[in-house]
Each structure stands twice: as C-alpha cells, then as structure tokens.
Design a protein around this motif. Structure first.
Motif, PDB file in Angstrom:
ATOM      1  N   SER A 207       0.836  -1.195   0.000  1.00  0.00           N
ATOM      2  CA  SER A 207       0.000   0.000   0.000  1.00  0.00           C
ATOM      3  C   SER A 207       0.871   1.246   0.000  1.00  0.00           C
ATOM      4  O   SER A 207       0.609   2.200  -0.725  1.00  0.00           O
ATOM      5  CB  SER A 207      -0.916   0.009   1.226  1.00  0.00           C
ATOM      6  OG  SER A 207      -1.746  -1.139   1.197  1.00  0.00           O
ATOM      7  N   ARG A 208       1.922   1.212   0.806  1.00  0.00           N
ATOM      8  CA  ARG A 208       2.817   2.381   0.862  1.00  0.00           C
ATOM      9  C   ARG A 208       3.563   2.570  -0.455  1.00  0.00           C
ATOM     10  O   ARG A 208       3.746   3.686  -0.926  1.00  0.00           O
ATOM     11  CB  ARG A 208       3.808   2.237   2.020  1.00  0.00           C
ATOM     12  CG  ARG A 208       3.199   2.598   3.369  1.00  0.00           C
ATOM     13  CD  ARG A 208       4.276   2.751   4.440  1.00  0.00           C
ATOM     14  NE  ARG A 208       5.037   1.521   4.607  1.00  0.00           N
ATOM     15  CZ  ARG A 208       4.732   0.577   5.493  1.00  0.00           C
ATOM     16  NH1 ARG A 208       3.705   0.725   6.299  1.00  0.00           N
ATOM     17  NH2 ARG A 208       5.472  -0.506   5.586  1.00  0.00           N
TER      18      ARG A 208
ATOM     19  N   ARG B  19      -3.423   6.022  -7.973  1.00  0.00           N
ATOM     20  CA  ARG B  19      -4.731   5.738  -7.401  1.00  0.00           C
ATOM     21  C   ARG B  19      -4.965   4.246  -7.609  1.00  0.00           C
ATOM     22  O   ARG B  19      -4.997   3.763  -8.738  1.00  0.00           O
ATOM     23  CB  ARG B  19      -5.818   6.539  -8.112  1.00  0.00           C
ATOM     24  CG  ARG B  19      -5.882   7.996  -7.663  1.00  0.00           C
ATOM     25  CD  ARG B  19      -6.944   8.753  -8.416  1.00  0.00           C
ATOM     26  NE  ARG B  19      -6.524   8.932  -9.791  1.00  0.00           N
ATOM     27  CZ  ARG B  19      -7.159   8.485 -10.861  1.00  0.00           C
ATOM     28  NH1 ARG B  19      -8.270   7.867 -10.754  1.00  0.00           N
ATOM     29  NH2 ARG B  19      -6.698   8.660 -12.069  1.00  0.00           N
TER      30      ARG B  19
ATOM     31  N   GLN C  19       1.214   4.065  -3.002  1.00  0.00           N
ATOM     32  CA  GLN C  19       0.923   5.430  -2.576  1.00  0.00           C
ATOM     33  C   GLN C  19       2.078   6.350  -2.927  1.00  0.00           C
ATOM     34  O   GLN C  19       1.900   7.398  -3.519  1.00  0.00           O
ATOM     35  CB  GLN C  19       0.760   5.450  -1.053  1.00  0.00           C
ATOM     36  CG  GLN C  19      -0.614   5.852  -0.570  1.00  0.00           C
ATOM     37  CD  GLN C  19      -0.818   5.329   0.844  1.00  0.00           C
ATOM     38  OE1 GLN C  19       0.074   5.437   1.692  1.00  0.00           O
ATOM     39  NE2 GLN C  19      -1.972   4.740   1.090  1.00  0.00           N
ATOM     40  N   ARG C  20       3.271   5.901  -2.573  1.00  0.00           N
ATOM     41  CA  ARG C  20       4.456   6.740  -2.833  1.00  0.00           C
ATOM     42  C   ARG C  20       4.681   6.951  -4.317  1.00  0.00           C
ATOM     43  O   ARG C  20       5.231   7.976  -4.730  1.00  0.00           O
ATOM     44  CB  ARG C  20       5.696   6.101  -2.187  1.00  0.00           C
ATOM     45  CG  ARG C  20       5.757   6.295  -0.703  1.00  0.00           C
ATOM     46  CD  ARG C  20       7.045   5.740  -0.121  1.00  0.00           C
ATOM     47  NE  ARG C  20       8.240   6.360  -0.687  1.00  0.00           N
ATOM     48  CZ  ARG C  20       9.477   5.933  -0.452  1.00  0.00           C
ATOM     49  NH1 ARG C  20       9.676   4.894   0.345  1.00  0.00           N
ATOM     50  NH2 ARG C  20      10.516   6.550  -0.987  1.00  0.00           N
TER      51      ARG C  20
END
Length: 569
Positions: free
Chosen positions: A182-183, A191, A186-187
């Motif tokens: 997830s990180r 989306r 995100q980074r």
RNA sequence: CGGGGCGUGGCGCAGCCUGGUAGCGCACCUGCUUUGGGAGCAGGGAGUCGGAGGUUCAAAUCCUCUCGCCCCGACCA
C-alpha cells in the motif's frame, strides 16, 4: 544532466505498433525501444524511472522486514521437475538446453529457486521467519504480449517469498507485505485499490491484487461504494435478488417469434421486460455439453462457471452442436424438453416464474414457463457477471465497476512448494515441520506504464514527483544570450549542489520545439529563462501538472523551486 | 492456435490493382534568415522495397514458400 549529452530522441508521431497511451508516450519520449515483440530496451530516461520505482519498492520492502537477494535467471530443469512445474507450466516457460543437452529454463518466477535456497540454509525454527525478495528480469513466453511494458515476454519484476513456521506466522508477514504494498503504490503517486483475489479460501482473505484504476486496464474490479468490499470481477459476488417467484403459474403457451434470436428482440416483440426472459446457453465444458440458464439481462461470467465445474475450458457450443442438441438454429434454445442432463442456473433464476424462453423450434418461443413444472434444474449457482445494478454482498450498498491494471499481487502459498521441495525445519521439540510460505510480486515496468495511464494529458506525460526522471527542467530560450546563459548555468550548478535532479535543455532549438519536448517528458517543474523576460529581471516557473505559472526575480527561483518540490505530488 | 491486417531510408506513410529499377512528411547534415508553443529557403547524406525461390527481356509491383510485426478471439443466445 545536459540535454545535449543525454542519449534520447523524441518522436513527433505515435509509433504505429502502439495502442495504449502509456506505450505511445514511452516510445515517443525515448524511454523504451522495442527489440522484438514483448521485449524492450530501457533507454536512460526510461531506466531512471524504473530505478525510482525499484528504490521505492526496496525501501518499503526493507522497512517491512524483507531482505534483498538476487537469484539466477537461468535455472536447471531438475528443480522444476521436482516441483512438478516442468510439466505443468506449459508453453509459457522459456526452455533451453546447454551444450551438453541439459535442460534449463529462464525463470518466469522463482518459487523453486528460492525454496531450494532456503531449504539448504534453514534447519531450525530459530532461523524463521525469513522474508526474501529480488528485483529481476523474468521471462514468460506469453500467448499475446502487447501494450508495451504492460504485458511483455521479458519484464522486470519484484518477487518476494516469505517463510514462516506456521499459519499464524505467515498471517503476520502477509499483513506486513500488504502494508508495504500500500505504501509503495501510494508513494508512486497512484490511485489504486487492493482487491481480494480469492475469497472463500481457508482462513479468509489471503490473496490481494493491487489494481491501478485506469480505463485501459485488463482486469475488472468490483467494489462497494460504501464499505470496504473490493474484489476482482472473477470472484465478485452480489446480493441474491429478494423477489419471490410469482404465486400462480400460468399455463404455458407457444409464441411465434419469426427471426427473433436475441433476448432484447424477443422482449420488444412480446412487449415484456428482459427480466422475464430466460437466457439459455449451450455450453461446452471440456468434453461435456451442459445447459446454463440466466435471466435475460444478465451475463454469464465464464470464469465463475469454470471454477464451479472445476473444468479446464468453458466455451459456447458451436453452431453445429447447438443445432444437434436443440434441433433448431442458434437463438431458440430452451430447457424445456431438451436432451441435456446437466442444467445449471444462476441464483437469480430461482426467483423467476412465468417467463419466456426458446422452444427448441425455429421461430418459436414459449411463454409463461416455470422451472420445476416445465423442466428440471440441477443446481442454482452464482455464475453471472456482477453489474452496477447489483448490490454489495456485505452491506447491500451500490457497487461500482472499474477497470484496473494489476500491478501487484500478494498471496499466501501455504506449503505447496515447501512440501514438494521438502523445505522443513525442526521445532522446539525436535520435530520436523514443513515451512509455510507466502509470495509477493510487483510488475515494475507495468507500474511505470500504469503511472502514465493515470498521469498524462494530450501533450505528454505528467510524472508524479516521486518517480519523475528529473525534478526540474531548466529551459533557456536563447542559448546565445550571455545573461540567460550565465543565469541558467548558475541555477544548474546550485540545484545540483542542493541534490535536485535537474535537466538542462541546452540545445540550440527553437523555443516551441523545446516546450513540446518538455511537455512530452513530463518533468514536474520547468523554468523558462528568456532574454526578453530577463531584461525585465524576470524568470518563469511552470508546473507541468497544473499549468500554473510563477513569475519571479532570478534570485528567488531556487528557493521557490525548493518550496514547490516540497509540496508537489 | 484460429481469424483479419501490415512489412518500402531512423520514425510515419504513398507507390503494388494496371511490372519499366523508388517517392512524400518528420528526423538527420551544411549554409543563410529566423527565434516565447514542433520555423523558412537552398543544398545534401541515407533504402539489398522483411527474406528465399519462381514467372518475365524487366519485379517493390505477379506467383509460391518463409520470417517478423500489429489487431481481434463469449456476448449469437
């Protein structure tokens, strides 16, 4: 970097072979170049972006407790024979022989190799858990490579494998990897949705696909508008309809329906809603012919049916077969009086009554048909494609359906490979135990492509800052002008000293050409330095994504850039 | 694998039907003019027409084979 020294050539026109925007833009911006179908060279700019993504992956994997290794590309057939995959993997496995005629393959994934490594190293429970990953080129002889880096035969992948004592252990590791993934995405500025890829397996949700939402995605994602329900369409469920079948079955009748073969045509002709039409499909499931029933407005999801039947291939029966079993042309099939013994109906059919279906006679349909009375159904199973009309199986809210690009996949492997390859450890009581594995993949090139699918406009790429090849583009408009040149060189030196990745377009091109290339390359911040502005003691900063322009005095440029870099995404 | 399409300078394409020895745009090189959103003029370099075989006086063009590339592959129920 000075543009004049950069190994790059941009294209004004789209390459003929490219279909996807990301593919077109990557070729046009000089990031990649094709060598053969599904095989690409990464040029400096492309490689820079790839490395950015790789480093984000590294940092988050390391933070999540994994350690990096590098396994061989080439692996001996014995290992794959031991796991059984030499025979099972099929044509997708790139096989080759060495000079002694020994069999090898190019790794499409590395469960065998890593398990072999770990079984040799690990003896005791004290050495567990172990979580290893690598970032490396994989080979898969895809049936149909396409879309540039999206689906290649040779591609860069981060693949990780975890080894735990037991189920509890792997659950902990799995959660860590879920967080790490997830990180990572995100980074990367994407989306995305983490969707369940395999519901209903033992122990709950132990396979997730990370989907980047984009209309060009090859996968379909079903998610709830309210709650956290999100799944691959292959596994999507929905609430069964609440309606009851009509209390009073009417007498069955025949209707003349000349030339009407499709559900909508029949519905219109008989002046009935499509929801009271029964769709009858003659399906070839491996070697068996079965009858499949759906409500007229619903669609079959072949993968769901295939899973239910536990067979290899599902296909609509060909015309010949349809004629043979229904004794009518395609379009008039009916469960009433047909000589097929296995009849599977979608759950919704259970709530239908007094419906219309074919008659197994050319140009005729039957009306007011009722299952049970008029024909037999073996099983009611959820086999239809979920639509936006349906509701969430968890909370009953509305569902949305998006297309997604699968950029990551994590799953609990269990003991499949450790058992086959005999990877064991001794527990506290000296008992030999099988190691429990997990497996975690990310398509690096695909992630880059997905980022472009999500971040571009008509003029080119708009890089999320974290994966941009450069942060700042210095664009002198008059490279002959002494003042411009001095300022630009000073800025270049200063920014580099401050650790900013900066590209200086020092080419003697006309401004228009440089602007076009700048937009195509998609560097987040651009500094336009022209003699005209400079005479007014003015320099311009333009943000690629928003188009926003700041006019400032030269002395403020560096600070403003640093400030903007802190705020961008 | 099945179906469709395409291979002609680095890129995008025309020429092929109706054979006569290759052309356009972009890119590239030189010069002059130009210079805030892909400049103009002049000159120039670059192509075994994917490959092999055949037909012909003559093949990018016609025929056969081959290789490569692109697209589609439940929606008829």
């Amino acid at each position: 970097m000075r543009y004049s020294e950069l190994f790059i050539s941009t294209l004004k026109e789209d390459p003929a072979e490219a279909e996807l925007i990301s593919h077109k833009l990557m070729v046009r911006s000089g990031m990649i170049r094709k060598l053969a179908t599904g095989i690409y060279s990464y040029l400096p700019v492309g490689l820079k972006v790839i490395k950015k993504v790789e480093n984000i992956i590294r940092e988050e994997m390391n933070a999540g407790g994994a350690q990096e290794v590098l396994l061989p590309v080439l692996s001996p057939a014995q290992l794959w024979q031991e796991s059984g995959r030499w025979a099972l993997y099929g044509e997708e496995l790139m096989r080759l022989k060495d000079r002694h005629q020994r069999d090898f393959c190019l790794g499409p994934t590395h469960e065998e190799v890593i398990t072999d490594l770990v079984r040799q190293q690990v003896r005791s429970y004290r050495q567990l858990p172990v979580n290893l990953y690598q970032i490396q080129t994989k080979f898969r002889d895809e049936i149909r490579p396409r879309f540039g880096l999206m689906r290649g035969r040779e591609f860069i992948m981060k693949d990780g494998y975890s080894f735990d004592r037991d189920e509890k252990g792997v659950e902990v590791t799995y959660q860590k990897m879920y967080q790490a993934y997830s990180r990572i995405f995100q980074r990367c500025g994407l989306r995305f949705k983490a969707v369940e890829a395999d519901t209903g397996t033992i122990g709950g949700n132990f396979s997730h696909e990370f989907m980047v939402l984009a209309s060009s995605g090859e996968e379909e994602v079903v998610s709830c508008r309210q709650c956290s329900y999100a799944v691959n369409a292959d596994k999507a469920e929905c609430r069964p309809p609440q309606t009851e079948p009509p209390a009073f079955p009417y007498a069955r009748e025949e209707a003349h329906t000349p030339g009407l073969k499709s559900v909508p045509d029949v519905a219109v002709f008989l002046n009935k809603p499509v929801t009271v039409i029964l769709k009858t499909l003659i399906i070839q499931a491996d070697n068996e012919i079965i009858l499949v029933l759906l409500r007229g407005d619903h669609e079959l999801h072949p993968e769901k049916l295939r899973k239910h039947l536990n067979c290899h291939e599902i296909a609509l029966a060909d015309e010949e077969t349809v004629r043979r079993v229904t004794k009518a042309p395609v379009g008039f099939a009916s469960p009433v009086g047909i000589d097929i013994h296995k009849v599977i109906a979608d759950l919704t059919v259970e709530t239908m009554g007094n419906f219309v279906c074919g008659a197994n006679v050319e140009d005729y349909h039957l009306t007011d048909v009722n299952w049970g009375r008029d024909f037999h159904i073996d099983q009611f199973v959820d086999i239809r494609r979920v639509s936006t009309q349906d509701t969430c199986p968890l909370c009953g809210s509305g569902l949305e359906i998006n297309r997604g690009i699968e950029v990551g996949h994590i799953f609990k492997l269990g003991t499949k490979y450790s058992k086959m390859l005999n990877a064991t450890y001794l527990d506290e009581s000296g008992q030999s135990q099988i190691i429990v594995m997990g497996c975690y993949g990310i398509g690096v090139g695909r992630t880059v492509a997905a980022a472009i699918e999500q971040n571009h406009d008509q003029n080119g790429i708009i890089w999320p800052q974290a994966i941009a090849p450069y942060q700042v583009l210095l664009l002198p408009l008059d490279v002959q002008d002494k003042n411009v040149l001095t300022l630009v060189e000073n800025l270049y030196t200063d920014l580099k000293a401050a650790g900013v990745e900066v590209l200086l377009d020092d080419r003697e091109e006309r401004p228009g050409a440089k602007f076009k290339d700048a937009d195509l390359l998609g560097i987040p911040l651009r500094v336009n330095i022209g003699a005209r502005d400079l005479a007014k003691n003015q320099v311009e900063i333009k943000i690629r994504r928003s188009g926003e322009i700041f006019k400032l005095v030269p002395d403020d440029v560096k600070n403003k850039l640093m400030e903007l870099l802190g705020n961008l995404s």
